[in-house]
Design an enzyme around this catalytic site. Structure first.
Site, PDB file in Angstrom:
ATOM      1  N   SER A  19      10.887  32.125 -47.282  1.00 50.98           N
ATOM      2  CA  SER A  19      10.532  30.732 -47.174  1.00 50.98           C
ATOM      3  C   SER A  19       9.252  30.738 -46.515  1.00 50.98           C
ATOM      4  O   SER A  19       8.505  31.869 -46.090  1.00 50.98           O
ATOM      5  CB  SER A  19      11.489  30.046 -46.214  1.00 50.98           C
ATOM      6  OG  SER A  19      11.409  30.643 -44.955  1.00 50.98           O
ATOM      7  N   SER A 146      -0.187  34.547 -34.134  1.00 48.70           N
ATOM      8  CA  SER A 146      -0.165  33.300 -34.102  1.00 48.70           C
ATOM      9  C   SER A 146      -1.116  33.038 -32.973  1.00 48.70           C
ATOM     10  O   SER A 146      -1.796  33.720 -32.262  1.00 48.70           O
ATOM     11  CB  SER A 146       1.068  32.770 -33.375  1.00 48.70           C
ATOM     12  OG  SER A 146       1.404  31.705 -32.871  1.00 48.70           O
ATOM     13  N   TYR A 159       8.024  34.343 -27.170  1.00 50.20           N
ATOM     14  CA  TYR A 159       7.282  34.183 -28.344  1.00 50.20           C
ATOM     15  C   TYR A 159       5.613  34.550 -28.239  1.00 50.20           C
ATOM     16  O   TYR A 159       5.166  35.324 -28.780  1.00 50.20           O
ATOM     17  CB  TYR A 159       7.156  32.788 -28.875  1.00 50.20           C
ATOM     18  CG  TYR A 159       6.851  32.965 -30.439  1.00 50.20           C
ATOM     19  CD1 TYR A 159       7.129  33.412 -31.328  1.00 50.20           C
ATOM     20  CD2 TYR A 159       5.645  31.987 -30.517  1.00 50.20           C
ATOM     21  CE1 TYR A 159       6.672  33.291 -32.776  1.00 50.20           C
ATOM     22  CE2 TYR A 159       4.876  31.654 -32.044  1.00 50.20           C
ATOM     23  CZ  TYR A 159       5.575  32.447 -32.845  1.00 50.20           C
ATOM     24  OH  TYR A 159       4.823  32.288 -34.167  1.00 50.20           O
ATOM     25  N   LYS A 163       3.796  37.748 -29.552  1.00 48.72           N
ATOM     26  CA  LYS A 163       2.626  37.694 -30.517  1.00 48.72           C
ATOM     27  C   LYS A 163       1.396  38.311 -29.894  1.00 48.72           C
ATOM     28  O   LYS A 163       0.460  38.798 -30.514  1.00 48.72           O
ATOM     29  CB  LYS A 163       2.336  36.188 -30.876  1.00 48.72           C
ATOM     30  CG  LYS A 163       3.472  35.535 -31.717  1.00 48.72           C
ATOM     31  CD  LYS A 163       3.499  36.395 -33.151  1.00 48.72           C
ATOM     32  CE  LYS A 163       4.485  35.565 -33.989  1.00 48.72           C
ATOM     33  NZ  LYS A 163       4.736  36.586 -35.309  1.00 48.72           N
TER      34      LYS A 163
END
Length: 275
Positions: A19, A146, A159, A163
């Site tokens: 996806s 990110s 997160y 990252k």
């Protein structure tokens, strides 16, 4: 800058390919005649993407289900790909999971999962692929990091930590393998219209099941893939992709870190005040 990648007849392995950004990249590489290895946990969705890629002009397409948090599966998976194709030209470490919870409300297991999936899984797969690339003297490794790998944002302590770690690892890897003829590209997306926030973990480890407004209003995943592909083709070692105000944080953090910290602190305050 690197020599640009020409995708025709290249073997490209994409994780998180069922996806979002991974799927969109696969479909675009298919139109350029790439051979594809599609990995994620959901085999049914991988088969759907594989059909799109075959119909879109891909060469050989292999569906290889993979859980990147199962480190012991990486070496056998890499050997399976090498046995089939004889080489891996480009590995795109794209699998990942995000977070939406304040630190004080977050179970430690959520932090563990952030590291397992977003960092250690990427490192394990890279280590499994790297020896064959070094022996061949040719190959390219990429990771989807990110903007959160450059700045610290509220609700994303785990997160952001993951990252930032990913950026550090792959920036350092770039220095080590350049002399071997290998290349590393880091990708730093901002808000992209994917399921990232719907699948993000709350403090109790359960998916939020909802899409953030800033994700819903972000760059389309197709436009995002176009920017990334163009970055590969033009030889950019780091590809920033996004269209919203979050992209300005990258420059602000470099030019005026105090202003960036204050802006993000205000964001956290607003979140706390929102019913």
């Amino acid at each position: 800058m690197y020599p640009g990648i020409q995708f025709s007849d290249k073997v490209v392995w994409i994780t998180g390919a069922s996806s979002g950004i991974g799927e969109a990249l696969a479909v675009r590489m298919a139109t350029r005649g790439s051979h594809l290895v599609l990995s994620a946990r959901n085999e049914a969705e991988l088969q759907r993407v594989a059909t799109l890629c075959r119909n879109g002009g891909a060469g050989d397409v292999v569906v290889l289900p993979l859980d990147v948090s199962n480190y012991s599966s990486m070496e056998p998976a890499a050997q399976q790909v090498l046995a089939h194709f004889g080489k891996i030209d480009l590995l795109i470490n794209n699998a990942g999971v995000s977070q939406r919870s304040f630190c004080v409300d977050t179970d430690f297991d959520v932090y563990r999962q952030m590291m397992d999936v977003n960092v250690l899984g990427q490192i394990a797969l890279t280590q499994a692929v790297l020896p064959a690339m070094v022996a061949r003297g040719e190959g390219h490794i990429s990771v989807t990091a990110s903007v959160a790998g450059k700045v610290g944002a509220p609700l994303r302590t785990g997160y952001c930590a993951a990252k930032h770690a990913v950026m550090g690892f792959f920036d350092a890897l770039r220095t080590e393998i350049a002399a071997d003829g290998l290349q590393v590209t880091t990708i730093t997306p901002g808000f992209i219209q994917t399921n990232v926030s719907k699948n993000a973990l709350r403090g109790d480890g359960k998916p939020t099941g909802t899409t953030d407004d800033n994700i819903a209003g972000g760059m389309s995943v197709d436009d995002c893939a176009d920017v990334i592909i163009a970055g590969f083709e033009s030889g950019e070692p780091e590809i920033a992709v996004g269209s919203g105000p979050e992209m300005g944080l990258l420059q602000l953090k470099r030019d005026n870190p105090v202003a960036a910290f204050q802006a993000l602190e205000q964001m956290a305050t607003q979140i706390r005040q929102t019913p």
